[in-house]
Enzyme design. Structure first.
Site, PDB file in Angstrom:
ATOM      1  N   TYR A   1      34.817  31.926  51.935  1.00  0.00           N
ATOM      2  CA  TYR A   1      35.418  32.605  53.081  1.00  0.00           C
ATOM      3  C   TYR A   1      34.567  33.773  53.566  1.00  0.00           C
ATOM      4  CZ  TYR A   1      39.819  30.050  52.577  1.00  0.00           C
ATOM      5  OH  TYR A   1      40.783  29.059  52.530  1.00  0.00           O
ATOM      6  N   ARG A  18      58.455  59.644  31.193  1.00  0.00           N
ATOM      7  CA  ARG A  18      58.681  58.408  31.931  1.00  0.00           C
ATOM      8  C   ARG A  18      60.081  57.881  31.629  1.00  0.00           C
ATOM      9  NH1 ARG A  18      54.738  53.391  30.610  1.00  0.00           N
ATOM     10  NH2 ARG A  18      55.886  53.561  28.652  1.00  0.00           N
ATOM     11  N   LYS A  59      55.568  41.283  25.051  1.00  0.00           N
ATOM     12  CA  LYS A  59      56.106  41.310  26.417  1.00  0.00           C
ATOM     13  C   LYS A  59      55.105  40.700  27.396  1.00  0.00           C
ATOM     14  CE  LYS A  59      54.495  46.005  27.479  1.00  0.00           C
ATOM     15  NZ  LYS A  59      54.854  47.313  28.028  1.00  0.00           N
ATOM     16  N   MET A  65      42.110  31.223  46.579  1.00  0.00           N
ATOM     17  CA  MET A  65      43.383  31.196  45.869  1.00  0.00           C
ATOM     18  C   MET A  65      43.307  30.364  44.594  1.00  0.00           C
ATOM     19  SD  MET A  65      47.177  30.009  47.183  1.00  0.00           S
ATOM     20  CE  MET A  65      47.200  31.229  48.490  1.00  0.00           C
TER      21      MET A  65
END
Length: 339
Positions: free
Chosen positions: A247, A117, A33, A292
């Site tokens: 930054y 769950r 998955k 980013m």
């Protein structure tokens, strides 16, 4: 370009350990998955299939479609059937959803043995079997999930005991409805809590990828990390004493030093919390804030290994290796390093 390198040798090594632990390959189901925990679902599926694994587990039907040709059965954990497929089985997580599954769907009933769950309560098994039969479903398995198998406590023991009771009851009901069931509860950690595998299948994810971590009081198998993350250099400069990089200038050089920027950032899965605190396995310190699409390190190598074990990077940001792996950019190139 930045890339992910995968070690086939490490993957086979890990599969060997798992197969030895449970008594053979036949009981292994590889968890693929979320893009095989960031590794690349199709690549891992092909390699696992070549090893002899015949079962897989995913979250969504589209994930199953990507890798179905490599396996005899693919268990889908998190989606109701869009189609009735001879190779797909679907987890049922509640009594209410049984009526929403199409006639003829192959299903595996999840029982809540203590995770609280998903899954039906053990006392509702008889009702669940009756409903599955009423709506024309074909039950091929009964499953559960350990909540604390990686820690030393009483929980693994009483969940195991509860599941054994579930197996007995479900086996009797299966005969009534003419179903042949497989039983499975163990995740990666649960697979290594007993020297005997008394179920039909184990669902291995993080162990397959070499990043299983157990309590220090429990045996720790000698797995090898399959994945390493690499960045390519964009530019290099001399950061002079007193100058700041990135930054908000959170890192200030105390002496003149070489700093290079690499083509990986938080958009690619580099958790920003590692900014100015992470050091690579080769001793290259991350300088300033992660951007980013880029990050700066105190080095000038053309290709930089960011990590070769996700658990190490995870510790720098206060999370777990699962999260680091699952968040890796699906668009990053992936390649086998030992071919």
């Amino acid at each position: 370009m930045a890339l992910i390198k995968l070690s086939r040798e490490a993957l086979i090594h890990n599969l060997d350990i798992i197969a030895h632990q449970i008594g053979g390959k036949d009981k292994i189901a590889v968890v693929l998955k979320d893009n095989a925990y960031g590794h690349g679902a199709r690549m891992i599926a092909e390699a696992a299939s070549a090893y002899g694994v015949r079962q897989a587990v995913v979250r969504l039907e589209r994930e199953a479609e990507e890798i179905e040709k490599f396996f005899e059965n693919v268990l889908i954990l998190g989606q109701k059937p869009v189609q009735v497929h001879p190779k797909f089985s679907y987890a049922i997580n509640s009594l209410e959803e049984i009526s929403r599954y199409p006639n003829g769907a192959r299903v595996e009933l999840k029982v809540d043995t203590g995770m609280h769950r998903n899954g039906i309560a053990p006392e509702h098994i008889e009702e669940a079997f009756a409903r599955m039969a009423k709506y024309g479903l074909i039950c091929i398995g009964v499953m559960s999930h350990f909540r604390s198998a990686d820690t030393l406590s009483s929980e693994w023991f009483w969940q195991r005991q509860t599941f054994e009771s579930v197996k007995l009851k479900a086996s009797v009901l299966a005969q009534k409805y003419g179903w042949s069931l497989r039983f499975h509860i163990s995740n990666s950690a649960g697979t290594f809590r007993s020297s005997v595998c008394c179920d039909d299948m184990v669902r291995v994810g993080i162990a397959l990828y070499g990043c299983l971590e157990m309590d220090v009081s429990l045996p720790q198998p000698e797995f090898k990390s399959v994945l390493s993350l690499w960045g390519d250099k964009i530019s290099t400069r001399i950061l002079k004493a007193g100058e700041r990089v990135g930054y908000n200038g959170i890192y200030e050089a105390t002496v003149d030093e070489v700093v290079s920027t690499y083509d990986l950032g938080y958009a690619n899965g580099l958790d920003r919390l590692a900014s100015n605190r992470y050091v690579t396995p080769e001793g290259k310190a991350l300088r300033g804030r992660i951007s980013m699409d880029s990050a700066s390190f105190a080095c000038d190598t053309d290709q930089l290994m960011i990590f070769d074990n996700a658990n190490e990077y995870a510790r720098a940001v206060g999370t777990i290796g699962y999260e680091i792996l699952a968040c890796l950019d699906k668009e990053l190139k992936r390649e086998w390093l030992d071919e």
